[in-house]
Design an enzyme around this catalytic site. Structure first.
Site, mmCIF file in Angstrom:
data_model
loop_
_atom_site.group_PDB
_atom_site.id
_atom_site.type_symbol
_atom_site.label_atom_id
_atom_site.label_comp_id
_atom_site.label_asym_id
_atom_site.label_seq_id
_atom_site.Cartn_x
_atom_site.Cartn_y
_atom_site.Cartn_z
ATOM 1 N N GLU A 1 -0.130 33.711 17.787
ATOM 2 C CA GLU A 1 0.855 32.699 17.383
ATOM 3 C C GLU A 1 0.971 31.512 18.337
ATOM 4 O O GLU A 1 2.022 31.296 18.969
ATOM 5 C CB GLU A 1 2.233 33.350 17.189
ATOM 6 C CG GLU A 1 2.245 34.421 16.118
ATOM 7 C CD GLU A 1 3.645 34.865 15.714
ATOM 8 O OE1 GLU A 1 4.616 34.469 16.373
ATOM 9 O OE2 GLU A 1 3.765 35.606 14.726
ATOM 10 N N GLU B 1 0.570 40.988 11.309
ATOM 11 C CA GLU B 1 1.991 41.344 11.411
ATOM 12 C C GLU B 1 2.667 41.037 10.082
ATOM 13 O O GLU B 1 2.429 39.981 9.486
ATOM 14 C CB GLU B 1 2.726 40.512 12.486
ATOM 15 C CG GLU B 1 2.405 40.891 13.900
ATOM 16 C CD GLU B 1 3.158 40.027 14.922
ATOM 17 O OE1 GLU B 1 4.260 39.515 14.605
ATOM 18 O OE2 GLU B 1 2.637 39.856 16.033
HETATM 19 C C1 FCB Z 1 6.297 37.417 15.798
HETATM 20 C C2 FCB Z 1 5.773 37.955 17.114
HETATM 21 C C3 FCB Z 1 6.067 39.408 17.347
HETATM 22 C C4 FCB Z 1 7.429 39.808 16.831
HETATM 23 C C5 FCB Z 1 7.663 39.303 15.433
HETATM 24 C C6 FCB Z 1 8.992 39.692 14.843
HETATM 25 O O1 FCB Z 1 6.506 36.052 15.922
HETATM 26 O O2 FCB Z 1 4.379 37.777 17.190
HETATM 27 O O3 FCB Z 1 5.887 39.666 18.705
HETATM 28 O O4 FCB Z 1 8.402 39.414 17.716
HETATM 29 O O5 FCB Z 1 7.518 37.924 15.385
#
Ligand code: FCB
Length: 479
Positions: free
Chosen positions: A172, A383
């Site tokens: 990110e 994620e």
């Molecule tokens: C993302 C992050 C991860 C976590 C999620 C909820 O931005 O990569 O570490 O905190 O959000």
């Protein structure tokens, strides 16, 4: 069709990789053990007023000591993959120079434990915990950091590359540049637009250089996805993880809303996809986001475009944006600080405990869009998940039905995108367990497994059972 209960199910492709994810600072604790240096998150979390309740990652889930149990837990969720990150200051306490053998040994044991459970490791090299010593010299706003990152990446790939095949350079970059250097809500807590824009570019450069360094150092051989390494072993695959979203105009009939949506899309998605795929920042990116010639130098885009094997996508929520030209804000509007532009929360769309919209259709739109905007790039959802206010019932269960709804909705969207031709190879739930949620500390729980921070007891939530069923059967219940 599952023969056991006769329930209709939709299957995923045979090699689809189901996993769970964590990140070093969020779970490990042990901030000064075995020669680890200080990271910017160690510094930031100890500054008064930065983190909800003054929480820090000093203990977190104590996973540095409990990783073997945590991996056993992940394995019981039928997760064939585990995405974790390596703490740079455990490997190089000051961010440069020779490697700390104890730091490498820790991650080597972690990888071995995963492999003993038949779990594929997916390693993130940078999930936000920059060595403080490098921040003291300017951090990501400094070009040198990109070169040093490549050295670090080479060290790690040299040590683990005989067993690790899937590498993510950076997690990110948008969050790092903007939350860390533009708005100061994350470490290192800087509010400086120029530094943020320089950081964006240096992160891209760091990604490109590290991609080359991992390929050069990993003994498993190189090559784009699918190519076999020596002796038929799986080849090393390198990618980057972007936080991506789908941006909807609040009123698609209004040109101002459509223009705003396109701008926000360029600021979040295009600013990284453009350089990686096209070798240029998007034409419609606002001037304050485009690095000048001092920062973006000749030849940089060639480095940034080092061929990658996959794109990691973190998706949580869409954005719905509009312009309130009448100057009247509606309930659920968040002004963007530019004219009357707002992020909106329309009535009827649920939100999580983070106040993030729950709208799985946005994931479908995004995955289908990437078919065109990142052609030939296999995708992993690295994620996806949701925070809710979970609690333990008197009988010891955690009935997190909202999280199950969230996961089901997003997996159904992913399945539809696959059917529509998206090249999606795997899905990693965020997160294996509740953990330190950055500026929110321990107040937001994203885990499939509940963590009782007082005792470090892990309690699988109902969603963990649900996930284990989906991953174990490689299919989701049909609607
Ligand atoms: C993302 C992050 C991860 C976590 C999620 C909820 O931005 O990569 O570490 O905190 O959000």
């Amino acid at each position: 069709m599952s023969p056991a209960d006769g329930q209709q199910r939709d299957g995923f492709p045979p090699d689809f990789l189901w996993g769970t994810a964590t990140a070093a600072y969020q779970v490990e604790g042990a901030p000064a053990e075995d020669g680890k240096g200080r990271s910017i998150w160690d510094t930031f979390s100890h500054q008064p007023g930065r983190i909800t309740h003054g929480d820090t990652g000093d203990v977190a889930c104590d996973d540095y000591h409990r990783f073997a149990d945590d991996i056993a837990l992940a394995s019981r969720l039928n997760a064939g993959g585990y995405r974790f990150s390596i703490s740079w200051p455990r490997i190089q306490p000051d961010g440069r120079g020779s490697a700390n053998p104890a730091g490498l040994a820790h991650y080597s044991r972690l990888v071995d434990t995963l492999l003993e459970h038949g779990i594929t490791p997916m390693v993130t090299l940078y999930h936000w915990d920059l060595p403080q010593a490098l921040q003291d010299k300017g951090g990501w706003a400094t070009r040198d950091t990109a070169d040093l990152f490549a050295e670090y990446a080479g060290i790690v790939a040299g040590a683990l590359g005989d067993r690790v095949r899937k590498w993510i350079t950076i997690n990110e970059p948008w969050v790092i540049a903007n939350m860390g250097y533009r708005w100061g809500e994350h470490a290192p807590g800087i509010r400086d637009a120029e530094q943020a824009t320089a950081t964006t570019h240096h992160l891209l450069l760091a990604h490109g250089r590290a991609t080359a360094a991992v390929r050069a150092a990993a003994p498993a051989g190189t090559g784009r996805a699918g190519a076999a390494g020596p002796g038929g072993a799986a080849a090393t695959e390198v990618g980057i993880t972007l936080n991506m979203t789908h941006v909807y105009p609040a009123d698609p009939a209004k040109p101002a809303d459509r223009e705003l949506a396109a701008d926000v899309d360029a600021e979040i998605n295009g600013v990284f996809l453009g350089p990686l795929v096209e070798g240029a920042y998007p034409a419609r990116l606002g001037a304050e986001y485009v690095p000048g010639p001092q920062i973006a130098r000749d030849g940089d885009f060639g480095i940034i475009q080092a061929p990658i094997d996959f794109l990691g996508v973190n998706y949580y929520a869409p954005h719905i944006v509009g312009v309130r030209e009448d100057g009247i804000y509606r309930r659920g509007d968040t002004p963007m600080g530019r004219g009357y532009a707002v992020f909106t929360h329309p009535d009827g769309i649920p939100v999580t405990a983070m106040d993030w919209l729950v709208h799985p259709e946005g994931l479908y739109e995004l995955l289908v869009r990437l078919r065109n905007d990142a052609p030939d790039l296999p995708l992993y959802i690295t994620e996806n998940g949701a925070a809710y206010d979970d609690y333990v019932n008197t009988d010891g269960t955690i009935e997190d039905t909202e999280r199950i709804d969230y996961l089901r909705g997003h997996l159904r969207a992913a399945h539809r995108a696959l059917t529509a031709g998206a090249d999606l190879r795997g899905y990693f739930a965020w997160s294996l367990m509740d953990n330190f949620e950055w500026s929110h500390g321990y107040s937001k729980r994203f885990g499939l497994v509940f963590v009782d921070y007082g005792t470090q007891r892990r309690i699988p939530k109902r969603s963990a059972e649900w996930f284990a069923d989906v991953a174990g059967n490689n299919s989701i219940p049909a609607d």
